[in-house]
Design a protein around this motif. Structure first.
Motif, PDB file in Angstrom:
ATOM      1  N   SER A  69      32.507  42.978  49.343  1.00 58.97           N
ATOM      2  CA  SER A  69      32.726  44.066  48.381  1.00 58.97           C
ATOM      3  C   SER A  69      34.205  44.222  48.057  1.00 58.97           C
ATOM      4  CB  SER A  69      32.175  45.381  48.934  1.00 58.97           C
ATOM      5  OG  SER A  69      30.780  45.298  49.074  1.00 58.97           O
ATOM      6  N   ARG A  70      35.064  44.113  49.063  1.00 58.54           N
ATOM      7  CA  ARG A  70      36.511  44.216  48.827  1.00 58.54           C
ATOM      8  C   ARG A  70      37.001  43.078  47.931  1.00 58.54           C
ATOM      9  NH1 ARG A  70      36.462  46.360  54.062  1.00 58.54           N
ATOM     10  NH2 ARG A  70      36.613  44.331  55.081  1.00 58.54           N
ATOM     11  N   VAL A  71      36.492  41.878  48.155  1.00 59.35           N
ATOM     12  CA  VAL A  71      36.893  40.727  47.340  1.00 59.35           C
ATOM     13  C   VAL A  71      36.442  40.931  45.893  1.00 59.35           C
ATOM     14  CG1 VAL A  71      36.491  38.259  46.944  1.00 59.35           C
ATOM     15  CG2 VAL A  71      37.004  39.090  49.244  1.00 59.35           C
ATOM     16  N   VAL A  72      35.227  41.407  45.700  1.00 65.21           N
ATOM     17  CA  VAL A  72      34.718  41.654  44.352  1.00 65.21           C
ATOM     18  C   VAL A  72      35.579  42.681  43.637  1.00 65.21           C
ATOM     19  CG1 VAL A  72      32.777  42.627  43.054  1.00 65.21           C
ATOM     20  CG2 VAL A  72      32.362  40.942  44.850  1.00 65.21           C
ATOM     21  N   ILE A  73      35.949  43.738  44.327  1.00 68.02           N
ATOM     22  CA  ILE A  73      36.796  44.775  43.726  1.00 68.02           C
ATOM     23  C   ILE A  73      38.154  44.198  43.358  1.00 68.02           C
ATOM     24  CG2 ILE A  73      38.047  46.918  44.218  1.00 68.02           C
ATOM     25  CD1 ILE A  73      35.516  47.764  45.839  1.00 68.02           C
ATOM     26  N   GLN A  74      38.736  43.399  44.232  1.00 68.30           N
ATOM     27  CA  GLN A  74      40.028  42.769  43.933  1.00 68.30           C
ATOM     28  C   GLN A  74      39.924  41.860  42.720  1.00 68.30           C
ATOM     29  OE1 GLN A  74      41.115  40.781  47.556  1.00 68.30           O
ATOM     30  NE2 GLN A  74      41.921  42.637  48.531  1.00 68.30           N
ATOM     31  N   LEU A  75      38.858  41.086  42.637  1.00 66.64           N
ATOM     32  CA  LEU A  75      38.669  40.206  41.493  1.00 66.64           C
ATOM     33  C   LEU A  75      38.505  41.002  40.200  1.00 66.64           C
ATOM     34  CD1 LEU A  75      36.313  37.498  43.035  1.00 66.64           C
ATOM     35  CD2 LEU A  75      38.729  37.234  42.425  1.00 66.64           C
ATOM     36  N   GLU A  76      37.748  42.084  40.262  1.00 63.50           N
ATOM     37  CA  GLU A  76      37.573  42.928  39.077  1.00 63.50           C
ATOM     38  C   GLU A  76      38.899  43.526  38.626  1.00 63.50           C
ATOM     39  OE1 GLU A  76      34.555  45.700  40.285  1.00 63.50           O
ATOM     40  OE2 GLU A  76      32.933  44.382  39.595  1.00 63.50           O
ATOM     41  N   LYS A  77      39.743  43.922  39.568  1.00 58.28           N
ATOM     42  CA  LYS A  77      41.055  44.469  39.232  1.00 58.28           C
ATOM     43  C   LYS A  77      41.933  43.419  38.555  1.00 58.28           C
ATOM     44  CE  LYS A  77      41.319  48.075  42.731  1.00 58.28           C
ATOM     45  NZ  LYS A  77      41.987  48.558  43.946  1.00 58.28           N
ATOM     46  N   GLN A  78      41.694  42.153  38.863  1.00 64.13           N
ATOM     47  CA  GLN A  78      42.447  41.062  38.254  1.00 64.13           C
ATOM     48  C   GLN A  78      41.821  40.613  36.936  1.00 64.13           C
ATOM     49  OE1 GLN A  78      42.764  37.921  41.159  1.00 64.13           O
ATOM     50  NE2 GLN A  78      43.709  39.255  42.679  1.00 64.13           N
ATOM     51  N   GLY A  79      40.767  41.276  36.525  1.00 66.00           N
ATOM     52  CA  GLY A  79      40.131  40.941  35.265  1.00 66.00           C
ATOM     53  C   GLY A  79      39.057  39.882  35.358  1.00 66.00           C
ATOM     54  N   ILE A  80      38.719  39.480  36.537  1.00 65.16           N
ATOM     55  CA  ILE A  80      37.670  38.482  36.732  1.00 65.16           C
ATOM     56  C   ILE A  80      36.366  39.233  36.966  1.00 65.16           C
ATOM     57  CG2 ILE A  80      36.859  36.554  38.140  1.00 65.16           C
ATOM     58  CD1 ILE A  80      39.844  36.107  38.899  1.00 65.16           C
ATOM     59  N   VAL A  81      35.484  39.153  35.993  1.00 63.72           N
ATOM     60  CA  VAL A  81      34.243  39.916  36.109  1.00 63.72           C
ATOM     61  C   VAL A  81      33.042  39.045  36.437  1.00 63.72           C
ATOM     62  CG1 VAL A  81      35.000  41.843  34.689  1.00 63.72           C
ATOM     63  CG2 VAL A  81      33.947  39.851  33.605  1.00 63.72           C
ATOM     64  N   SER A  82      33.196  37.727  36.328  1.00 69.41           N
ATOM     65  CA  SER A  82      32.119  36.837  36.755  1.00 69.41           C
ATOM     66  C   SER A  82      32.733  35.511  37.192  1.00 69.41           C
ATOM     67  CB  SER A  82      31.105  36.605  35.636  1.00 69.41           C
ATOM     68  OG  SER A  82      31.704  35.902  34.578  1.00 69.41           O
ATOM     69  N   ALA A  83      32.025  34.846  38.027  1.00 73.75           N
ATOM     70  CA  ALA A  83      32.528  33.571  38.534  1.00 73.75           C
ATOM     71  C   ALA A  83      31.349  32.684  38.879  1.00 73.75           C
ATOM     72  CB  ALA A  83      33.398  33.796  39.760  1.00 73.75           C
ATOM     73  N   MET A  84      31.590  31.392  38.823  1.00 71.86           N
ATOM     74  CA  MET A  84      30.574  30.433  39.241  1.00 71.86           C
ATOM     75  C   MET A  84      31.027  29.877  40.585  1.00 71.86           C
ATOM     76  SD  MET A  84      29.141  27.004  37.430  1.00 71.86           S
ATOM     77  CE  MET A  84      28.407  27.906  36.089  1.00 71.86           C
ATOM     78  N   VAL A  85      30.155  29.976  41.534  1.00 70.13           N
ATOM     79  CA  VAL A  85      30.470  29.488  42.865  1.00 70.13           C
ATOM     80  C   VAL A  85      29.828  28.124  43.036  1.00 70.13           C
ATOM     81  CG1 VAL A  85      30.240  29.909  45.326  1.00 70.13           C
ATOM     82  CG2 VAL A  85      30.582  31.828  43.759  1.00 70.13           C
ATOM     83  N   LYS A  86      30.614  27.158  43.465  1.00 70.73           N
ATOM     84  CA  LYS A  86      30.097  25.818  43.711  1.00 70.73           C
ATOM     85  C   LYS A  86      30.263  25.489  45.180  1.00 70.73           C
ATOM     86  CE  LYS A  86      30.914  23.756  39.224  1.00 70.73           C
ATOM     87  NZ  LYS A  86      31.458  22.602  38.527  1.00 70.73           N
TER      88      LYS A  86
END
Length: 90
Positions: A69-86
């Motif tokens: 959850s903390r990582v998701v919040i940090q990513l959202e703050k950086q403007g990253i709202v979706s990502a593809m995980v490989k």
């Protein structure tokens, strides 16, 4: 001692049961030791260890979820709202 926020909501019932088990086993161990039945006390101690291992596992699930959850919040703050995980081998 409050156990809220230590476990995932879906794990709280199981964690409560495991904690209750630990406390009950502690009492039984005291009784067995007082009666001199050390073999039975050792078996009960193994059961306590199993319950403590399960509680530790349930706690780690909560900690991992909190970190995610903390990582998701940090990513959202950086403007990253979706990502593809490989996977590494892809």
């Amino acid at each position: 001692m409050s156990q809220s926020n230590l476990y995932l909501v879906q794990d709280e019932e199981k964690a409560t049961a495991e904690l209750r088990c630990v406390y009950n086993l502690q009492k039984k161990i005291e009784t067995e030791i007082a009666q001199g039945d050390f073999s039975e006390a050792k078996l009960l101690a193994v059961d306590i260890l199993n319950s403590l291992n399960e509680l530790e596992f349930l706690r780690s699930r909560k900690m991992n979820q909190d970190e995610l959850s903390r990582v998701v919040i940090q990513l959202e703050k950086q403007g990253i709202v979706s990502a593809m995980v490989k996977w590494p081998n892809e």
